[in-house]
Design a protein around this motif. Structure first.
Motif, PDB file in Angstrom:
ATOM      1  N   ALA B 141      45.210  24.661  74.651  1.00 48.19           N
ATOM      2  CA  ALA B 141      46.588  24.368  75.046  1.00 48.19           C
ATOM      3  C   ALA B 141      47.221  25.575  75.738  1.00 48.19           C
ATOM      4  CB  ALA B 141      47.415  23.956  73.831  1.00 48.19           C
ATOM      5  N   VAL B 142      46.991  26.765  75.199  1.00 41.34           N
ATOM      6  CA  VAL B 142      47.529  27.974  75.836  1.00 41.34           C
ATOM      7  C   VAL B 142      46.932  28.140  77.240  1.00 41.34           C
ATOM      8  CG1 VAL B 142      47.560  30.511  75.722  1.00 41.34           C
ATOM      9  CG2 VAL B 142      48.071  29.164  73.676  1.00 41.34           C
ATOM     10  N   GLY B 143      45.611  27.959  77.335  1.00 41.62           N
ATOM     11  CA  GLY B 143      44.940  28.091  78.633  1.00 41.62           C
ATOM     12  C   GLY B 143      45.461  27.081  79.634  1.00 41.62           C
ATOM     13  N   GLU B 144      45.625  25.861  79.167  1.00 38.20           N
ATOM     14  CA  GLU B 144      46.095  24.793  80.061  1.00 38.20           C
ATOM     15  C   GLU B 144      47.536  25.052  80.511  1.00 38.20           C
ATOM     16  OE1 GLU B 144      44.446  22.353  81.377  1.00 38.20           O
ATOM     17  OE2 GLU B 144      46.050  21.057  82.129  1.00 38.20           O
ATOM     18  N   LYS B 145      48.393  25.471  79.586  1.00 36.93           N
ATOM     19  CA  LYS B 145      49.799  25.698  79.938  1.00 36.93           C
ATOM     20  C   LYS B 145      49.919  26.829  80.963  1.00 36.93           C
ATOM     21  CE  LYS B 145      53.123  25.347  76.658  1.00 36.93           C
ATOM     22  NZ  LYS B 145      53.797  25.395  75.323  1.00 36.93           N
ATOM     23  N   ILE B 146      49.164  27.889  80.754  1.00 35.81           N
ATOM     24  CA  ILE B 146      49.241  29.022  81.674  1.00 35.81           C
ATOM     25  C   ILE B 146      48.652  28.645  83.036  1.00 35.81           C
ATOM     26  CG2 ILE B 146      48.304  31.353  82.080  1.00 35.81           C
ATOM     27  CD1 ILE B 146      48.953  31.935  79.135  1.00 35.81           C
ATOM     28  N   THR B 147      47.535  27.921  83.013  1.00 29.75           N
ATOM     29  CA  THR B 147      46.930  27.470  84.268  1.00 29.75           C
ATOM     30  C   THR B 147      47.907  26.589  85.049  1.00 29.75           C
ATOM     31  OG1 THR B 147      44.745  27.574  83.260  1.00 29.75           O
ATOM     32  CG2 THR B 147      44.943  26.236  85.248  1.00 29.75           C
ATOM     33  N   LYS B 148      48.517  25.644  84.357  1.00 22.95           N
ATOM     34  CA  LYS B 148      49.474  24.746  85.024  1.00 22.95           C
ATOM     35  C   LYS B 148      50.656  25.524  85.590  1.00 22.95           C
ATOM     36  CE  LYS B 148      50.617  20.545  83.632  1.00 22.95           C
ATOM     37  NZ  LYS B 148      51.012  19.452  82.696  1.00 22.95           N
ATOM     38  N   LEU B 149      51.093  26.555  84.868  1.00 23.46           N
ATOM     39  CA  LEU B 149      52.230  27.349  85.340  1.00 23.46           C
ATOM     40  C   LEU B 149      51.878  28.067  86.647  1.00 23.46           C
ATOM     41  CD1 LEU B 149      55.173  28.280  84.515  1.00 23.46           C
ATOM     42  CD2 LEU B 149      54.078  30.412  83.820  1.00 23.46           C
ATOM     43  N   PHE B 150      50.690  28.651  86.701  1.00 20.09           N
ATOM     44  CA  PHE B 150      50.268  29.337  87.932  1.00 20.09           C
ATOM     45  C   PHE B 150      50.101  28.344  89.077  1.00 20.09           C
ATOM     46  CE2 PHE B 150      49.539  33.021  85.285  1.00 20.09           C
ATOM     47  CZ  PHE B 150      49.824  34.075  86.148  1.00 20.09           C
ATOM     48  N   GLU B 151      49.578  27.172  88.777  1.00 19.21           N
ATOM     49  CA  GLU B 151      49.421  26.153  89.817  1.00 19.21           C
ATOM     50  C   GLU B 151      50.792  25.707  90.337  1.00 19.21           C
ATOM     51  OE1 GLU B 151      45.076  24.318  88.420  1.00 19.21           O
ATOM     52  OE2 GLU B 151      46.896  23.301  87.796  1.00 19.21           O
ATOM     53  N   TYR B 152      51.731  25.560  89.417  1.00 17.76           N
ATOM     54  CA  TYR B 152      53.095  25.195  89.806  1.00 17.76           C
ATOM     55  C   TYR B 152      53.700  26.291  90.681  1.00 17.76           C
ATOM     56  CZ  TYR B 152      58.048  24.045  89.479  1.00 17.76           C
ATOM     57  OH  TYR B 152      59.358  23.741  89.799  1.00 17.76           O
ATOM     58  N   ALA B 153      53.516  27.532  90.268  1.00 14.07           N
ATOM     59  CA  ALA B 153      54.081  28.667  91.007  1.00 14.07           C
ATOM     60  C   ALA B 153      53.458  28.766  92.397  1.00 14.07           C
ATOM     61  CB  ALA B 153      53.861  29.960  90.232  1.00 14.07           C
ATOM     62  N   THR B 154      52.174  28.482  92.501  1.00 12.77           N
ATOM     63  CA  THR B 154      51.498  28.515  93.801  1.00 12.77           C
ATOM     64  C   THR B 154      52.081  27.440  94.721  1.00 12.77           C
ATOM     65  OG1 THR B 154      49.493  29.246  92.670  1.00 12.77           O
ATOM     66  CG2 THR B 154      49.236  28.479  94.936  1.00 12.77           C
ATOM     67  N   GLU B 155      52.209  26.252  94.157  1.00 11.48           N
ATOM     68  CA  GLU B 155      52.719  25.126  94.934  1.00 11.48           C
ATOM     69  C   GLU B 155      54.175  25.338  95.362  1.00 11.48           C
ATOM     70  OE1 GLU B 155      52.683  20.619  93.538  1.00 11.48           O
ATOM     71  OE2 GLU B 155      50.743  21.651  93.383  1.00 11.48           O
ATOM     72  N   ASN B 156      54.945  25.926  94.473  1.00 11.02           N
ATOM     73  CA  ASN B 156      56.380  26.088  94.746  1.00 11.02           C
ATOM     74  C   ASN B 156      56.755  27.488  95.212  1.00 11.02           C
ATOM     75  OD1 ASN B 156      57.753  23.405  93.802  1.00 11.02           O
ATOM     76  ND2 ASN B 156      56.143  23.874  92.330  1.00 11.02           N
ATOM     77  N   LYS B 157      55.744  28.272  95.564  1.00 12.06           N
ATOM     78  CA  LYS B 157      55.970  29.609  96.115  1.00 12.06           C
ATOM     79  C   LYS B 157      56.893  30.456  95.253  1.00 12.06           C
ATOM     80  CE  LYS B 157      55.197  28.022 100.883  1.00 12.06           C
ATOM     81  NZ  LYS B 157      53.798  28.469 100.971  1.00 12.06           N
ATOM     82  N   LEU B 158      56.485  30.587  93.999  1.00 11.75           N
ATOM     83  CA  LEU B 158      57.257  31.404  93.062  1.00 11.75           C
ATOM     84  C   LEU B 158      56.397  32.549  92.531  1.00 11.75           C
ATOM     85  CD1 LEU B 158      58.913  28.653  90.812  1.00 11.75           C
ATOM     86  CD2 LEU B 158      60.108  30.198  92.385  1.00 11.75           C
ATOM     87  N   PRO B 159      57.014  33.680  92.245  1.00  9.54           N
ATOM     88  CA  PRO B 159      56.283  34.732  91.537  1.00  9.54           C
ATOM     89  C   PRO B 159      56.112  34.333  90.072  1.00  9.54           C
ATOM     90  CG  PRO B 159      58.583  35.354  91.770  1.00  9.54           C
ATOM     91  CD  PRO B 159      58.423  34.034  92.485  1.00  9.54           C
ATOM     92  N   VAL B 160      55.229  35.033  89.363  1.00 10.09           N
ATOM     93  CA  VAL B 160      55.046  34.777  87.933  1.00 10.09           C
ATOM     94  C   VAL B 160      55.290  36.068  87.162  1.00 10.09           C
ATOM     95  CG1 VAL B 160      53.437  34.050  86.112  1.00 10.09           C
ATOM     96  CG2 VAL B 160      53.328  32.960  88.363  1.00 10.09           C
ATOM     97  N   LEU B 161      56.065  35.940  86.090  1.00 12.29           N
ATOM     98  CA  LEU B 161      56.202  37.030  85.127  1.00 12.29           C
ATOM     99  C   LEU B 161      55.582  36.558  83.821  1.00 12.29           C
ATOM    100  CD1 LEU B 161      57.449  39.726  84.006  1.00 12.29           C
ATOM    101  CD2 LEU B 161      59.315  38.283  83.204  1.00 12.29           C
ATOM    102  N   GLY B 162      54.678  37.356  83.277  1.00 10.84           N
ATOM    103  CA  GLY B 162      54.052  36.983  82.005  1.00 10.84           C
ATOM    104  C   GLY B 162      54.252  38.056  80.959  1.00 10.84           C
ATOM    105  N   VAL B 163      54.746  37.652  79.783  1.00 12.46           N
ATOM    106  CA  VAL B 163      54.876  38.592  78.667  1.00 12.46           C
ATOM    107  C   VAL B 163      53.756  38.277  77.682  1.00 12.46           C
ATOM    108  CG1 VAL B 163      56.403  39.571  76.928  1.00 12.46           C
ATOM    109  CG2 VAL B 163      57.379  38.531  78.991  1.00 12.46           C
ATOM    110  N   THR B 164      52.878  39.244  77.456  1.00 14.96           N
ATOM    111  CA  THR B 164      51.704  38.968  76.634  1.00 14.96           C
ATOM    112  C   THR B 164      51.796  39.617  75.256  1.00 14.96           C
ATOM    113  OG1 THR B 164      50.510  40.914  77.436  1.00 14.96           O
ATOM    114  CG2 THR B 164      50.213  38.884  78.684  1.00 14.96           C
ATOM    115  N   VAL B 165      51.304  38.902  74.270  1.00 11.94           N
ATOM    116  CA  VAL B 165      51.039  39.458  72.944  1.00 11.94           C
ATOM    117  C   VAL B 165      49.988  38.543  72.365  1.00 11.94           C
ATOM    118  CG1 VAL B 165      52.989  38.214  71.890  1.00 11.94           C
ATOM    119  CG2 VAL B 165      51.966  40.110  70.688  1.00 11.94           C
ATOM    120  N   SER B 166      48.827  39.099  72.022  1.00 11.77           N
ATOM    121  CA  SER B 166      47.743  38.215  71.603  1.00 11.77           C
ATOM    122  C   SER B 166      46.598  38.971  70.954  1.00 11.77           C
ATOM    123  CB  SER B 166      47.218  37.445  72.818  1.00 11.77           C
ATOM    124  OG  SER B 166      46.158  36.598  72.428  1.00 11.77           O
ATOM    125  N   GLY B 167      45.953  38.297  69.990  1.00 15.58           N
ATOM    126  CA  GLY B 167      44.730  38.818  69.393  1.00 15.58           C
ATOM    127  C   GLY B 167      43.501  38.406  70.182  1.00 15.58           C
TER     128      GLY B 167
END
Ligand SMILES: [Zn+2]
Lengths: 268, 290
Positions: B141-167
């Motif tokens: 689910a995390v992988g899919e959500k992030i992938t979809k976000l980048f695809e959306y940003a590519t399509e809509n010509k938006l930059p991406v900001l990502g805040v990470t915290v993860s094991g």
């Protein structure tokens, strides 16, 4: 998932030091192999062998994570645990392959990327991440074969490919079953159960769409009795698959590759 | 700052285990002692100080949604795929119970929040991970959500900001989770090739398969002071090498010295720093030449 018996036994056997390693596969499948060294940054990582040779009549770039058989060989190749420089050396060879539209063949056999102070300081995570991103858009066909151990990030760092194949005696896992048991059961003796639960053998991975082909090994798949029949079939399989992949347009090749990984864990 | 106390906590490589900051709150007063310097603190003074200790700058871990409040303009964030959840692809022992517990604990459905928002007026696709959800581990689910976000940003010509915290990768999803590394890295690469700017803010801790995929692929890599950034977790390295690690090993400060981080930015300045970068990149999307 169907329960595959004896997953852990398979893991232990995949670690056996008499199984064919990457250099054996290269010797058996590739002719006139020329090894090429170095990452052009700071070193030549001996855990990774890279170079160019012929698969039949076809020039191919070959990259293998090498474990060696004997103790001196194992030490010389850092037990098949690659450093960031190794992943960068591999990428350098892949970019050269791309420039000449030459297929890339990877033999993956590692318990994991090297875990150490220098590896961290030299950007192990960055090197693997870079390979994942670059391999996804590399404009030439890639086949990665998991021949023994497919240990986590260190393995997938060379396994973003148009086709991922796996020897039937190999395993491919997000985590070593022992570590998994340690974390979840607080007890290494549950490694057996962990291996079963992780679905790390070829059959369930084929079903999950994570690998594309299982290569059936002969009984007692050992280096000493390297089986001509087995490697002949492997060589022909690789050749015909590369031929098929080479006939695709770059657009189609890359879209299909992206979509193959994109599908894993897709939600509607 | 007492760095040692920061380094004790994250403890794994690619797999996410729970790790909590040990803060004992006085049940009567609601006060507590800073895990960094031991100073007695009031909830309110910590809150107005961006959840850091006013005495020693110890950073308290904050949830993914609070992050968004710090960075996005008020009311501007629109969440995507808020209901997407992992489906236990391997029917892994006790995983569904763990997911339930993580949902209870974090109040989130999954370990990342994705959407679009505005940062001082600049439209931006944003994702923010949540350590309270199975240590921010990445499953399907995390992988899919992030992938979809980048695809959306590519399509809509938006930059991406990502805040990470993860094991790292979520081991209960086995290879399905490992493959999310390749999948997300591919989506980042396509966004980059199309001309999109990607800024990463690494927070404590970012390790394993998340560092080794989308977290290290930013055009610009920022980090919070003291954040642990690495591939293998420090405990695993210590066990493997059977030696103590040097002080400050894998801290944002030493990772910067090693050349893998562009800048370390304190919490109160992050929004303006990111805004300045977006402005310098004309909003953060440039049509690729070819
Ligand atoms: Zn303090």
């Amino acid at each position: 998932m169907p329960s595959i018996n004896k997953s852990y036994e398979k893991v232990l056997r995949a670690r056996g030091k008499q199984r064919p390693v990457a250099s054996d596969c290269i010797a058996a499948c590739i002719s006139d192999f020329i090894e090429l060294h170095g990452d052009r940054g700071c070193k030549d990582d001996s855990a990774i062998i890279a170079g160019i040779g012929y698969l039949g009549q076809m020039p191919v770039t070959v990259i293998g994570i090498e474990k060696g058989h004997t103790t001196p060989e194992k030490i010389a190749h850092n037990f098949g645990a690659a450093s960031p420089e190794g992943y960068r050396k591999a990428l350098r060879q892949m970019k050269l392959a791309e420039k000449f539209h030459r297929p890339v063949l990877c033999f993956v056999d590692t318990a994991g990327a090297y875990c150490g102070i220098e590896a961290e300081e030299h950007g192990q995570a960055e090197a693997i991440a870079r390979n994942l991103a670059e391999m996804m858009t590399l404009k030439t066909p890639i086949i990665s074969v998991i021949i023994g151990e497919g240990g986590s990030g260190g393995a997938i760092g060379l396994a973003v490919a148009d086709e991922v194949w796996m020897f039937s005696g190999a395993y491919y896992s997000v985590v070593a079953p022992e570590s998994c048991a340690n974390i979840l059961w607080k007890d290494m003796s549950h490694a057996d159960e962990a291996a079963e639960s992780l679905c790390l053998t070829a059959d369930p991975l084929l079903e999950l769409g994570i690998i594309d082909r299982k290569i059936e090994e002969p009984e007692n798949f050992l280096k000493q009795q390297v089986n001509d029949e087995f490697f002949n079939a492997l060589r022909i399989g690789l050749y015909t698959t590369f031929e098929k992949l080479c006939s695709k347009s770059t657009r189609e090749l890359l879209d299909t590759r992206y979509e193959k990984f994109r599908r894993v864990g897709r939600y509607d | 700052m007492n760095l040692k106390s920061l380094f004790k906590q994250p403890q794994n490589t690619l797999e996410g285990t729970e790790s909590e900051q040990n803060v004992k709150v006085n049940a009567k007063t609601g006060d507590f002692n800073c895990p960094g310097c031991g100073a007695p603190l009031l909830r309110t003074e910590v809150r107005v100080n961006y959840y850091s200790c006013p005495k020693c700058d110890y950073y308290f871990r904050i949830g993914g949604r609070r992050r968004l409040d710090f960075i996005c303009d008020k009311g501007s964030f629109k969440e995507f795929d808020a209901d997407m959840i992992s489906h236990d692809p391997l029917t892994f022992p006790n995983y569904s119970e763990k997911l339930d517990a993580a949902r209870q604990k974090s109040g989130e459905k999954e370990a990342v929040i994705c959407g679009v928002g505005k940062i001082n007026g600049y439209p931006c696709a944003v994702f923010s991970m949540d350590a309270n959800f199975m240590m921010g581990s990445m499953g399907a689910a995390v992988g899919e959500k992030i992938t979809k976000l980048f695809e959306y940003a590519t399509e809509n010509k938006l930059p991406v900001l990502g805040v990470t915290v993860s094991g790292g990768a979520r081991m209960q999803e086995g290879m399905v989770s490992l493959v999310q590394m390749a999948k997300t890295a591919g989506a980042v690469k396509k966004h980059s090739d199309a001309g999109g700017l990607y800024i990463v803010l690494l927070t404590n801790p970012t390790t394993g398969g998340v560092t080794a995929s989308f977290a290290m692929l930013g055009d610009i890599e920022l980090a919070e002071p003291g954040a642990l950034v690495g591939f293998a977790g420090p405990r695993v390295i210590e066990q493997t090498l059977r030696q103590k690690l040097p002080d400050g090993f894998q801290s944002a400060e030493s990772t910067l010295k090693c050349g893998y981080i562009d800048a370390i930015v304190e919490r109160p300045h992050q929004k303006n720093f990111i805004t300045a970068l977006l402005k310098m990149h004309n909003g953060g999307f440039c049509d690729a030449v070819n």
